[in-house]
Design an enzyme around this catalytic site. Structure first.
Site, PDB file in Angstrom:
ATOM      1  CG  ASP A  42      52.169  52.509   6.086  1.00  0.00           C
ATOM      2  OD1 ASP A  42      52.453  52.059   7.222  1.00  0.00           O
ATOM      3  OD2 ASP A  42      51.009  52.574   5.647  1.00  0.00           O
ATOM      4  CD  GLU A 125      52.217  52.018  40.552  1.00  0.00           C
ATOM      5  OE1 GLU A 125      51.909  50.838  40.296  1.00  0.00           O
ATOM      6  OE2 GLU A 125      53.391  52.377  40.736  1.00  0.00           O
ATOM      7  CE  LYS A 127      45.281  43.914  41.986  1.00  0.00           C
ATOM      8  NZ  LYS A 127      45.124  43.030  40.836  1.00  0.00           N
ATOM      9  NE  ARG A 148      52.715  36.800  40.440  1.00  0.00           N
ATOM     10  CZ  ARG A 148      52.098  35.870  41.142  1.00  0.00           C
ATOM     11  NH1 ARG A 148      51.264  35.049  40.545  1.00  0.00           N
ATOM     12  NH2 ARG A 148      52.284  35.756  42.427  1.00  0.00           N
ATOM     13  CE  LYS A 341      40.689  42.358  43.571  1.00  0.00           C
ATOM     14  NZ  LYS A 341      41.458  41.251  43.041  1.00  0.00           N
ATOM     15  CB  CYS A 438      -2.858  39.118  27.881  1.00  0.00           C
ATOM     16  SG  CYS A 438      -2.006  39.038  26.289  1.00  0.00           S
TER      17      CYS A 438
HETATM   18  S1  IVH Z   1      52.801  45.587  41.822  1.00  0.00           S
HETATM   19  C1  IVH Z   1      55.436  43.136  44.494  1.00  0.00           C
HETATM   20  N1  IVH Z   1      51.301  47.292  40.548  1.00  0.00           N
HETATM   21  O1  IVH Z   1      48.122  42.748  40.382  1.00  0.00           O
HETATM   22  C2  IVH Z   1      54.227  43.701  43.891  1.00  0.00           C
HETATM   23  N2  IVH Z   1      50.732  44.993  40.420  1.00  0.00           N
HETATM   24  O2  IVH Z   1      47.414  41.208  42.763  1.00  0.00           O
HETATM   25  C3  IVH Z   1      54.055  43.338  42.488  1.00  0.00           C
HETATM   26  N3  IVH Z   1      48.800  44.517  39.001  1.00  0.00           N
HETATM   27  O3  IVH Z   1      50.435  40.181  39.931  1.00  0.00           O
HETATM   28  C4  IVH Z   1      52.837  43.848  41.862  1.00  0.00           C
HETATM   29  N4  IVH Z   1      48.404  46.597  38.384  1.00  0.00           N
HETATM   30  O4  IVH Z   1      49.517  41.370  37.843  1.00  0.00           O
HETATM   31  C5  IVH Z   1      51.495  45.999  40.853  1.00  0.00           C
HETATM   32  N5  IVH Z   1      50.082  48.937  39.417  1.00  0.00           N
HETATM   33  C6  IVH Z   1      50.283  47.648  39.724  1.00  0.00           C
HETATM   34  C7  IVH Z   1      49.466  46.606  39.224  1.00  0.00           C
HETATM   35  C8  IVH Z   1      49.723  45.291  39.610  1.00  0.00           C
HETATM   36  C9  IVH Z   1      48.035  45.339  38.246  1.00  0.00           C
HETATM   37  C10 IVH Z   1      48.588  43.073  39.096  1.00  0.00           C
HETATM   38  C11 IVH Z   1      49.821  42.249  38.900  1.00  0.00           C
HETATM   39  C12 IVH Z   1      50.005  41.472  40.163  1.00  0.00           C
HETATM   40  C13 IVH Z   1      48.640  41.495  40.743  1.00  0.00           C
HETATM   41  C14 IVH Z   1      48.695  41.356  42.239  1.00  0.00           C
END
Ligand code: IVH
Length: 697
Positions: A42, A125, A127, A148, A341, A438
């Site tokens: 701060d 990675e 998701k 997007r 998924k 009951c």
């Molecule tokens: S790559 C060309 N990496 O999942 C590929 N997407 O179902 C571009 N998402 O629209 C996406 N984690 O919002 C990528 N490690 C990750 C992700 C990821 C989450 C989401 C993203 C995308 C959607 C696709």
């Protein structure tokens, strides 16, 4: 000092403060490893604000003071993505993943882009379950942020993204001339809970899940609102990249890549982004072949609840960018990447009806009967609705389409109705005024959220639940007494109270459904063992309201016998650790009821006699301040028995002998501890000596 050099030093100081503030922001919000206190941070910020106020000409948009600067907008502008933002194909099971890996390796065969053993190298990675955004940096400055949208055109959310502390306004290091970094904006679960609590207090909108909260927070026309929302960002990809190279600007091509990178890979790109100060999640891994992918999926699946944010699966990407190029795209998704998924944790289904369940203490819990739905990896037909107030608050009605959530092993719950889909003729739930089991009256005390059946142990539902409770692991621990059997025993009228359990014999038990001779005999043996419980466990098994496991143990130690406890008055009860008027009153009421006294007498008649307890009352904490060490084998008491008694008398048990040891209790085959005690001149006792000490002799 001349004017110009003074101006120079102010500019330098401002520069220094800005980079320090950005560095500490990164340490705090990205690395979660701050190295200075909030107060120090701060102070840096205050100094910068003061300098900028007196030198407004030196303010730049990248200054950390300018994160929340923009005025509310009337609408979002649209942004056309130079490189489209694509989405991913999905894999749902092992077969899909194996097929993906086969497609990839078939395409790459002979290209020299697979590893020596023929396996394809992937980056795995998380998701992230948030919203995809694209951040554009020009000359290292954040100039635009966009959602997007449909992949071609998104919304301009620059002012909102600028309020995220984990997003650098200015890159550091050897960044390219243009960098469009792509990633996900999300909210931690704990921040989501806190936000919802605050929303509720203010009477504002409650968000269904962290993803919706993140989306709602980014779609704010007033960036000052977004600034108050705890959003985070992780980078996982990119769009346009232009690199200055020998004085020329080159468009980044995957084959040619970054000049300083001979064979660029996705993993190296993410490392590179990290060097610019962008947040990249560390759970990514480089693996080989479908086995490597499936292994990452399994590991991530079993640890996902430990992550601070929600993920809805994992993503696999071919690591070599040259190989990605060979693979290319189909329709809107890349052939080089796929999302694997997890089974959805939330699904929608129809609420067919609401029934009530009666618990051990008579608590009436509404339970949703659902059209069967596959969620969180299992088929769910019932879900909890907590209580009537909660149903009102969520405005859930019978006939609604509802969102059902089952995360991990947590009991499935109805999250909310989908109001847009509400059909005509839905009905409200009303807590019944009589117990459905009951027929006794149902009452709701003013300061309680739950309604209760007033039938007590007259109510078969309460009777069943109280027997199941008494047989539980923390109570009498009667193995083999399952719910189904308790149902039959109570419904047939054979068992009216806990004491009746101890009159069962193997012959009659074998006649119940799903009971063989062997299981009947095992149950009788388990009941026999349960006849000599620790007093604390027996008290807990009785199910006295407000008497949990610990209070039960404290009561046992204090009073030493059930008779002493039954005849205790309020002042004697209040002398026990953690017993206040509510608990005390509940105990007095319990033993005041004739049928409870009858059950205790019947238990005694059925041969249930708790192990003698060494009282700590009267004699007080006899071993308070004393440390004892146990060694060797005692003739009657086990180590556990001795420990329990010592702790009950306020003493401590230690594993090693030192000058601070008060006594060493030595049994048969005592070893080095006994020798040490003798060396240090510490008194040594045998089992008899310990008992005498406990009894105050
Ligand atoms: S790559 C060309 N990496 O999942 C590929 N997407 O179902 C571009 N998402 O629209 C996406 N984690 O919002 C990528 N490690 C990750 C992700 C990821 C989450 C989401 C993203 C995308 C959607 C696709």
């Amino acid at each position: 000092m001349t004017g110009s050099s003074k101006g120079g030093s102010v500019a330098e100081r401002i520069d220094f403060l800005r980079s320090e503030i950005s560095r500490h922001n990164h340490l705090y919000y990205v690395q979660a490893a701050p190295i200075i206190s909030d107060a120090e941070f701060d102070r840096l910020m205050k100094e910068l604000v003061a300098l900028e106020e007196s030198h407004p000409d030196l303010i730049t948009p990248e200054s950390p003071t300018q994160r929340v600067g923009a005025a509310p907008m009337a609408a979002f502008k649209s942004v056309r993505h130079v490189v489209p933002m694509r989405s991913l194909g999905n894999a749902f099971d092992r077969g899909d993943v194996v097929a993906f890996d086969k497609r990839v390796s078939d395409t790459l065969r002979g290209s020299g882009l697979t590893s020596h053993d023929g396996n394809v190298e992937y980056v795995t990675e998380l998701k992230f379950d948030g919203l995809a955004v694209s951040l554009r940096y020009e000359d290292g400055r954040l100039v635009q942020a966009a959602t997007r949208g449909d992949g071609q055109t998104g919304e301009d959310i620059t002012s909102n993204i600028r309020t995220l502390r984990s997003v650098p306004l200015k890159l550091v290091g050897d960044f390219p001339e243009v960098l469009e970094v792509r990633g996900e904006v999300l909210m931690n679960r704990s921040d989501f809970d806190r936000l919802n609590q605050a929303q509720q207090r203010r009477g504002e909108k409650i968000f269904v899940n962290p993803r919706n909260a993140a989306a709602g927070s980014l779609r704010q026309l007033d960036p000052r609102v977004t600034a108050t929302r705890p959003l985070r960002f992780f980078a996982y990809g990119w769009g346009e990249i232009r690199i200055r190279h020998d004085g020329q600007t080159e468009v980044f091509q995957q084959e040619s890549g970054v000049p300083s990178m001979p064979r660029p890979t996705h993993a190296k790109m993410l490392d590179w982004f990290k060097e610019f100060g962008l947040p990249v999640n560390d759970s990514r891994k480089v693996v080989k072949g479908s086995e490597g992918l499936l292994d990452f999926y399994a590991r991530t699946g079993s640890t996902r609840t430990q992550l601070p944010f929600d993920i809805d699966g994992v993503v696999y990407k071919v690591n070599s960018l040259a190989a990605q190029d060979v693979l290319g795209f189909v329709a809107r998704a890349p052939r080089f990447a796929i999302a694997h998924k997890f089974p959805a944790e939330e699904e929608t289904t129809t609420l067919l009806g609401i029934e009530v369940q009666v618990g051990r203490t008579g608590a009436i819990t509404p339970v949703a009967r659902l059209k069967p739905v596959f969620v969180g990896g299992v088929t769910v037909t019932n879900a909890t609705l907590h209580n009537e107030d909660e149903i009102r608050r969520k405005d859930v009605r019978i006939g609604d389409t509802v969102i059902v959530r089952r995360a991990g092993d947590v009991i499935p719950e109805v999250v909310s109705p989908v109001l847009e889909l509400r059909p005509a003729g839905t009905s409200l739930f009303l807590t019944p005024s009589n117990c459905p089991v009951c027929g006794s009256a149902v009452e709701r005390l003013e300061d309680e959220a739950i309604s209760r059946c007033t039938g007590g142990l007259f109510c078969p539902a309460q009777r069943k639940q109280s027997i199941i409770h008494a047989a539980g692991r923390k109570a009498l621990d009667i193995e083999g007494l399952g719910e189904k059997l308790v149902d039959q025993l109570v419904d047939s009228g054979r068992i009216k109270s806990l004491a009746d359990l101890f009159t069962l014999n193997a012959f009659e038990l074998a006649s119940y459904e799903r009971m063989g001779r062997k299981s009947a005999e095992n149950l009788v043996a388990a009941l026999d063992q349960a006849r000599t419980p620790e007093l604390g466990r027996l008290l807990y098994a009785l199910g006295i309201r407000h008497v949990g496991e610990t209070t039960a143990r404290d009561l046992a130690r204090h009073f030493g016998s059930i008779d002493a406890l039954m005849s205790a008055d309020e002042s004697q009860l209040l002398a026990v650790n953690d017993v206040g008027p509510v608990v005390g009153g509940s105990i007095i009421r319990f033993f005041g009821e004739t049928h409870n006294r009858e059950i205790i007498a019947a238990l005694n008649d059925a041969g249930v006699h708790p192990k003698p307890e060494v009282k700590t009352a009267g004699g007080g904490q006899r071993l308070a301040g004393k440390t004892l060490v146990l060694t060797g084998t005692m003739p009657n008491w086990s180590r556990d028995d001795a420990t329990r008694h010592i702790l009950a008398a306020g003493g401590k048990v230690s594993g090693s002998v030192s000058k601070k040891t008060s006594y060493v209790v030595a049994g048969e085959d005592a070893g080095s501890k006994l020798v040490k005690a003798q060396e240090l001149g510490i008194p040594v006792l045998d089992e008899g000596g310990l008992k005498a000490l406990l009894e105050g002799a």
